[in-house]
Design a protein around this motif. Structure first.
Motif, PDB file in Angstrom:
ATOM      1  N   THR A   1      31.147  12.400 -14.126  1.00  0.00           N
ATOM      2  CA  THR A   1      30.046  12.587 -15.071  1.00  0.00           C
ATOM      3  C   THR A   1      30.506  12.230 -16.474  1.00  0.00           C
ATOM      4  O   THR A   1      31.488  12.763 -16.967  1.00  0.00           O
ATOM      5  CB  THR A   1      29.539  14.036 -15.037  1.00  0.00           C
ATOM      6  OG1 THR A   1      29.067  14.319 -13.723  1.00  0.00           O
ATOM      7  CG2 THR A   1      28.430  14.257 -16.040  1.00  0.00           C
TER       8      THR A   1
ATOM      9  N   VAL B   1      25.257  13.814 -20.255  1.00  0.00           N
ATOM     10  CA  VAL B   1      24.116  14.587 -19.758  1.00  0.00           C
ATOM     11  C   VAL B   1      23.106  14.727 -20.890  1.00  0.00           C
ATOM     12  O   VAL B   1      23.485  14.974 -22.032  1.00  0.00           O
ATOM     13  CB  VAL B   1      24.550  15.994 -19.279  1.00  0.00           C
ATOM     14  CG1 VAL B   1      23.358  16.813 -18.827  1.00  0.00           C
ATOM     15  CG2 VAL B   1      25.591  15.904 -18.181  1.00  0.00           C
TER      16      VAL B   1
ATOM     17  N   GLN C   1      18.740  16.101 -21.643  1.00  0.00           N
ATOM     18  CA  GLN C   1      17.570  16.766 -21.090  1.00  0.00           C
ATOM     19  C   GLN C   1      16.352  16.393 -21.927  1.00  0.00           C
ATOM     20  O   GLN C   1      16.361  16.534 -23.150  1.00  0.00           O
ATOM     21  CB  GLN C   1      17.751  18.284 -21.092  1.00  0.00           C
ATOM     22  CG  GLN C   1      16.614  19.029 -20.417  1.00  0.00           C
ATOM     23  CD  GLN C   1      16.889  20.513 -20.316  1.00  0.00           C
ATOM     24  OE1 GLN C   1      17.569  21.088 -21.158  1.00  0.00           O
ATOM     25  NE2 GLN C   1      16.368  21.134 -19.284  1.00  0.00           N
TER      26      GLN C   1
ATOM     27  N   THR D   1      13.565  17.755 -17.579  1.00  0.00           N
ATOM     28  CA  THR D   1      14.291  16.875 -16.665  1.00  0.00           C
ATOM     29  C   THR D   1      15.701  16.625 -17.185  1.00  0.00           C
ATOM     30  O   THR D   1      15.888  16.306 -18.350  1.00  0.00           O
ATOM     31  CB  THR D   1      13.563  15.530 -16.498  1.00  0.00           C
ATOM     32  OG1 THR D   1      12.239  15.782 -16.006  1.00  0.00           O
ATOM     33  CG2 THR D   1      14.300  14.616 -15.527  1.00  0.00           C
ATOM     34  N   LEU D   2      16.678  16.795 -16.302  1.00  0.00           N
ATOM     35  CA  LEU D   2      18.064  16.468 -16.624  1.00  0.00           C
ATOM     36  C   LEU D   2      18.342  15.032 -16.236  1.00  0.00           C
ATOM     37  O   LEU D   2      17.919  14.564 -15.175  1.00  0.00           O
ATOM     38  CB  LEU D   2      19.020  17.379 -15.851  1.00  0.00           C
ATOM     39  CG  LEU D   2      19.084  18.834 -16.275  1.00  0.00           C
ATOM     40  CD1 LEU D   2      19.947  19.626 -15.307  1.00  0.00           C
ATOM     41  CD2 LEU D   2      19.619  18.954 -17.692  1.00  0.00           C
ATOM     42  N   TRP D   3      19.083  14.328 -17.079  1.00  0.00           N
ATOM     43  CA  TRP D   3      19.513  12.954 -16.840  1.00  0.00           C
ATOM     44  C   TRP D   3      21.033  12.955 -16.933  1.00  0.00           C
ATOM     45  O   TRP D   3      21.590  13.402 -17.932  1.00  0.00           O
ATOM     46  CB  TRP D   3      18.900  12.017 -17.868  1.00  0.00           C
ATOM     47  CG  TRP D   3      17.411  11.966 -17.783  1.00  0.00           C
ATOM     48  CD1 TRP D   3      16.524  12.853 -18.326  1.00  0.00           C
ATOM     49  CD2 TRP D   3      16.626  10.991 -17.104  1.00  0.00           C
ATOM     50  NE1 TRP D   3      15.240  12.485 -18.042  1.00  0.00           N
ATOM     51  CE2 TRP D   3      15.282  11.331 -17.282  1.00  0.00           C
ATOM     52  CE3 TRP D   3      16.943   9.850 -16.369  1.00  0.00           C
ATOM     53  CZ2 TRP D   3      14.241  10.582 -16.748  1.00  0.00           C
ATOM     54  CZ3 TRP D   3      15.906   9.098 -15.841  1.00  0.00           C
ATOM     55  CH2 TRP D   3      14.574   9.466 -16.029  1.00  0.00           C
ATOM     56  N   VAL D   4      21.694  12.459 -15.906  1.00  0.00           N
ATOM     57  CA  VAL D   4      23.151  12.491 -15.834  1.00  0.00           C
ATOM     58  C   VAL D   4      23.677  11.075 -15.630  1.00  0.00           C
ATOM     59  O   VAL D   4      23.294  10.406 -14.662  1.00  0.00           O
ATOM     60  CB  VAL D   4      23.619  13.410 -14.678  1.00  0.00           C
ATOM     61  CG1 VAL D   4      25.128  13.445 -14.600  1.00  0.00           C
ATOM     62  CG2 VAL D   4      23.042  14.819 -14.839  1.00  0.00           C
TER      63      VAL D   4
ATOM     64  N   ARG E   1      18.712  12.024 -11.892  1.00  0.00           N
ATOM     65  CA  ARG E   1      17.757  12.846 -12.628  1.00  0.00           C
ATOM     66  C   ARG E   1      17.281  13.978 -11.730  1.00  0.00           C
ATOM     67  O   ARG E   1      17.332  13.886 -10.503  1.00  0.00           O
ATOM     68  CB  ARG E   1      16.596  12.021 -13.166  1.00  0.00           C
ATOM     69  CG  ARG E   1      15.510  11.717 -12.204  1.00  0.00           C
ATOM     70  CD  ARG E   1      14.344  11.035 -12.904  1.00  0.00           C
ATOM     71  NE  ARG E   1      13.463  10.535 -11.856  1.00  0.00           N
ATOM     72  CZ  ARG E   1      12.392   9.834 -12.069  1.00  0.00           C
ATOM     73  NH1 ARG E   1      12.035   9.514 -13.288  1.00  0.00           N
ATOM     74  NH2 ARG E   1      11.653   9.430 -11.073  1.00  0.00           N
TER      75      ARG E   1
ATOM     76  N   ASP F   1      16.679  18.569 -11.868  1.00  0.00           N
ATOM     77  CA  ASP F   1      16.715  19.836 -12.589  1.00  0.00           C
ATOM     78  C   ASP F   1      17.983  20.581 -12.190  1.00  0.00           C
ATOM     79  O   ASP F   1      18.849  20.016 -11.524  1.00  0.00           O
ATOM     80  CB  ASP F   1      15.451  20.656 -12.336  1.00  0.00           C
ATOM     81  CG  ASP F   1      15.221  20.959 -10.849  1.00  0.00           C
ATOM     82  OD1 ASP F   1      16.210  21.031 -10.080  1.00  0.00           O
ATOM     83  OD2 ASP F   1      14.063  21.136 -10.464  1.00  0.00           O
ATOM     84  N   GLU F   2      18.059  21.861 -12.574  1.00  0.00           N
ATOM     85  CA  GLU F   2      19.276  22.615 -12.268  1.00  0.00           C
ATOM     86  C   GLU F   2      19.471  22.861 -10.778  1.00  0.00           C
ATOM     87  O   GLU F   2      20.553  23.259 -10.346  1.00  0.00           O
ATOM     88  CB  GLU F   2      19.317  23.939 -13.046  1.00  0.00           C
ATOM     89  CG  GLU F   2      18.287  24.954 -12.615  1.00  0.00           C
ATOM     90  CD  GLU F   2      16.950  24.824 -13.335  1.00  0.00           C
ATOM     91  OE1 GLU F   2      16.130  25.740 -13.176  1.00  0.00           O
ATOM     92  OE2 GLU F   2      16.706  23.824 -14.029  1.00  0.00           O
TER      93      GLU F   2
ATOM     94  N   LEU G   1      19.660  17.131  -8.168  1.00  0.00           N
ATOM     95  CA  LEU G   1      19.724  15.847  -8.847  1.00  0.00           C
ATOM     96  C   LEU G   1      19.680  14.747  -7.801  1.00  0.00           C
ATOM     97  O   LEU G   1      20.318  14.852  -6.755  1.00  0.00           O
ATOM     98  CB  LEU G   1      21.023  15.712  -9.648  1.00  0.00           C
ATOM     99  CG  LEU G   1      21.179  16.628 -10.845  1.00  0.00           C
ATOM    100  CD1 LEU G   1      22.601  16.561 -11.379  1.00  0.00           C
ATOM    101  CD2 LEU G   1      20.192  16.262 -11.936  1.00  0.00           C
TER     102      LEU G   1
END
Length: 186
Positions: free
Chosen positions: A5, A8, A10, A15-18, A27, A29-30, A33
């Protein structure tokens, strides 16, 4: 996955983007992905160094192949033909207060992107890859690098902070400017 990683972000909708080295962008959430693979012809996204959730709701990422932007459900930018990106990759991204983006590269270059134009800061600003950026409301840009310490760029002058004047290490991995104006350095 076994992907490394790198970044990161949000977006306002949660929405999380990694960004990963080896697996591209994920992409979710907690809880979950999933790989995010919008594929224009001939482009792959395996090596993603930086991800930025912009104020306008779009997501930018710097990959080994270029600078990309996802907005309103589609890929709106895929910059691969600029001379500075063909020999490098975008390793750090940050929005500028007056509009546009600041980009740091693997080659230690600092570039401002605004109104579909790229303007490079004339001199190299870092020894080695730029690893982190922070931009103050007055436009000053803090540049962290993998071995050259921390540099503050402002119109007319700049300052360099290293182990000789306060830093514990010349290797900067993360910068965060909080709501009170304090710069946090990792």
């Amino acid at each position: 996955t076994n992907d490394f990683t790198r970044s990161v972000a949000q977006t306002a909708d949660g929405t999380l983007w990694v960004g990963t080295t080896g697996g591209g962008v994920y992409r979710g959430d907690e809880h979950r992905l999933v790989p995010f693979r919008p594929e224009p012809a001939g482009i792959t996204y395996a090596h993603v160094e930086s991800v930025l959730a912009a104020r306008d709701g779009s997501v930018w990422w710097g990959a080994a192949v270029g600078l990309l932007r996802w907005n309103a459900g589609r890929l709106t930018h895929c910059v691969t033909n600029e001379s500075w990106i063909q020999a490098s990759s975008v390793t750090a991204l940050q929005e500028s207060p007056e509009g546009g983006l600041w980009l740091g590269t693997l080659q230690g270059r600092l570039i401002h992107y605004r109104d579909e134009r790229f303007e490079e800061v004339p001199q190299p600003v870092a020894r080695g890859p730029i690893s982190a950026l922070a931009v103050q409301p007055d436009g000053q840009v803090w540049v962290g690098s993998g071995g050259g310490g921390l540099r503050r760029i402002q119109r007319g002058s700049d300052a360099v902070l290293t182990v000789t004047n306060g830093l514990r290490s010349p290797s900067i991995r993360a910068l965060h400017l909080d709501s009170e104006g304090t710069l946090w350095i990792g």
